[in-house]
Design a protein around this motif. Structure first.
Motif, PDB file in Angstrom:
ATOM      1  N   HIS B 215       8.941  -5.405   2.652  1.00  0.00           N
ATOM      2  CA  HIS B 215       7.616  -5.138   2.085  1.00  0.00           C
ATOM      3  C   HIS B 215       6.711  -6.360   2.079  1.00  0.00           C
ATOM      4  CE1 HIS B 215       7.449  -1.271  -0.469  1.00  0.00           C
ATOM      5  NE2 HIS B 215       7.742  -1.054   0.785  1.00  0.00           N
ATOM      6  N   ARG B 230      -0.257   2.581   6.977  1.00  0.00           N
ATOM      7  CA  ARG B 230       0.546   3.493   6.155  1.00  0.00           C
ATOM      8  C   ARG B 230       1.960   3.547   6.732  1.00  0.00           C
ATOM      9  NH1 ARG B 230      -1.645   9.249   4.527  1.00  0.00           N
ATOM     10  NH2 ARG B 230      -2.602   7.876   2.974  1.00  0.00           N
ATOM     11  N   HIS B 244       3.702   4.748   1.792  1.00  0.00           N
ATOM     12  CA  HIS B 244       3.115   3.580   1.146  1.00  0.00           C
ATOM     13  C   HIS B 244       1.944   3.104   1.970  1.00  0.00           C
ATOM     14  CE1 HIS B 244       5.386   1.873  -2.217  1.00  0.00           C
ATOM     15  NE2 HIS B 244       6.399   2.571  -1.751  1.00  0.00           N
ATOM     16  N   GLU B 248      -2.891  -0.896  -0.987  1.00  0.00           N
ATOM     17  CA  GLU B 248      -2.956   0.378  -1.704  1.00  0.00           C
ATOM     18  C   GLU B 248      -4.382   0.914  -1.711  1.00  0.00           C
ATOM     19  OE1 GLU B 248      -1.134   0.344  -5.618  1.00  0.00           O
ATOM     20  OE2 GLU B 248       0.497  -0.886  -4.801  1.00  0.00           O
TER      21      GLU B 248
END
Lengths: 150, 269
Positions: B215, B230, B244, B248
């Motif tokens: 991540h 995404r 995810h 965001e």
């Protein structure tokens, strides 16, 4: 591969014209760009002051994506806790932590700094066993890195 | 067949056990490189665009959990493009996928190009050696600029399929990621476990080639380049896919499929 040749030639040029202090590319005996020797001089004020060593660099086709093979050669191998008496060096950037952004110059600087920070001249604790059992290529050793304080 | 194989494994283990140290190390290295060679021979660095339904064939028909997740993928995505599982897959999928998208939709290009151009100076500010970084940057920016200059889809694909060029691009994406992590170290340090400093993390888990991404790599790379990605997660957890977006609440430009340890490119319907 074209990339590796171009990159090594550029490194040879830099090592010839502006080598890091305390190092010298040995051009007299250089026969191919796939391997060469670099002279390393122990820095003043350190345990290795006045001593001179030779490092052998060998490059594979996948350089710089993979690290060069680097070891001390010749009669005089520095007596250092990370240097085996056969010239193999236990230094993580030479295997696991190699990055293509590193270079001959940065390897020389790391090795010089490793020598300069040495506080006691001695061999690695497993020297006798290692040199009897290791491969001739230090990159074939699955290193288990010592502490990095020296 | 399976029996033969497990028998071979046993024989291999016995064989390894009796070996002296150096031969053992060499044997392990040889095995590792033969596994890598096998992966290299069986998959392109970047495959062709495949119909998404092809994924069904990779799991057994009675693997209900995965088959259901693939059905849901099919509703959203029409195609998938696979990457070689060599540890660089996230960077390669990102690099090609983003540039490919910008061939037809230039909306993100100016900001991407600007961030890409500025990245070299940022690395210099962190005292990276211009000597090596320059080569990677020049190659990288010439590929990025080729998108504006009307490179064809085939040429772009060939660039990413040619090992030298492709890996040069990956190296530089790794450097951008590392640079972003170090420039915002107060923030990223919180995500590093195992007692490493951020710089150590970058030197041992971001910059070396063939190491998988997490991540934190995705967050850093997308924020460095102003990119919106995404990721569709398809693993053994839960009944359905999870998604995810990086960052965001952004409108994603590129879609990636994550399966444990691996990233491929997805094409929305």
């Amino acid at each position: 591969m074209a990339f590796s040749q171009k990159r090594i030639q550029k490194e040879i040029l830099t090592m010839t014209t502006s080598p890091p202090p305390g190092t010298r590319l040995v051009t007299e005996t250089m026969q191919t760009t796939k391997e060469f020797l670099v002279e390393v001089h122990g820095a003043q004020g350190t345990l290795f002051a006045g001593e001179q060593f030779k490092l052998l660099f060998k490059f594979g086709d996948r350089y710089p994506f993979e690290s060069p093979q680097v070891m001390f050669v010749g009669d005089h191998i520095p007596e250092h806790p990370h240097v085996y008496s056969n010239g193999h060096i236990c230094l993580s950037i030479l295997t696991d932590d190699w990055s293509p952004a590193l270079s001959v110059e940065s390897v020389c600087l790391s090795i010089l700094s490793m020598l300069s920070s040495c506080t006691e001249k001695k061999r690695p604790p497993d020297n006798a066993f290692y040199i009897r059992t290791c491969s001739s290529n230090p990159k074939d050793t699955r290193w288990w890195y010592h502490d990095d304080k020296v | 067949m399976d029996n033969d194989r497990s028998h071979d494994n046993l024989k291999e283990q016995d064989y390894l056990k009796d070996m002296p140290n150096h031969e053992f190390d060499e044997a392990v290295n040889t095995m590792q490189s033969s596994i890598q060679d096998e992966i290299a021979a069986s998959t392109d660095l970047l495959g062709d665009k495949l119909d998404i339904s092809m994924l069904k064939n990779e799991y057994s028909a009675d693997d209900v959990q995965y088959q259901k997740k693939i059905q849901n993928l099919e509703k959203r995505y029409s195609h998938v493009r696979k990457t070689r599982g060599d540890g660089n897959c996230f960077f390669r999928a990102f690099g090609f996928g983003y540039l490919e998208h910008m061939l037809s939709d230039k909306k993100d290009y100016p900001i991407f190009q600007e961030n890409a151009s500025n990245s070299f100076q940022k690395l210099m500010d962190l005292k990276y050696p211009s000597f090596t970084v320059e080569d990677f940057f020049e190659n990288f920016i010439s590929v990025v600029n080729s998108v504006k200059e009307g490179v064809s889809h085939t040429e772009l694909l060939n660039t990413f399929r040619e090992e030298g060029m492709s890996n040069y691009f990956v190296v530089y994406l790794r450097l951008i990621t590392s640079c972003q992590l170090q420039s915002d170290s107060d923030f990223y340090q919180n995500f590093i476990d195992g007692g490493k400093t951020l710089v150590e993390f970058c030197k041992t888990e971001v910059e070396p080639m063939y190491l998988e991404s997490d991540h934190i790599h995705i967050i850093a790379l997308t924020s460095a380049l102003g990119a919106c990605v995404r990721v569709a997660y398809m693993d053994r957890g839960g009944d359905d896919l999870s998604f995810h977006d990086f960052p965001e609440d952004s409108q994603p430009t590129l879609h990636l499929l994550y399966r444990p340890g691996h990233y491929d490119v997805l094409y929305p319907r």
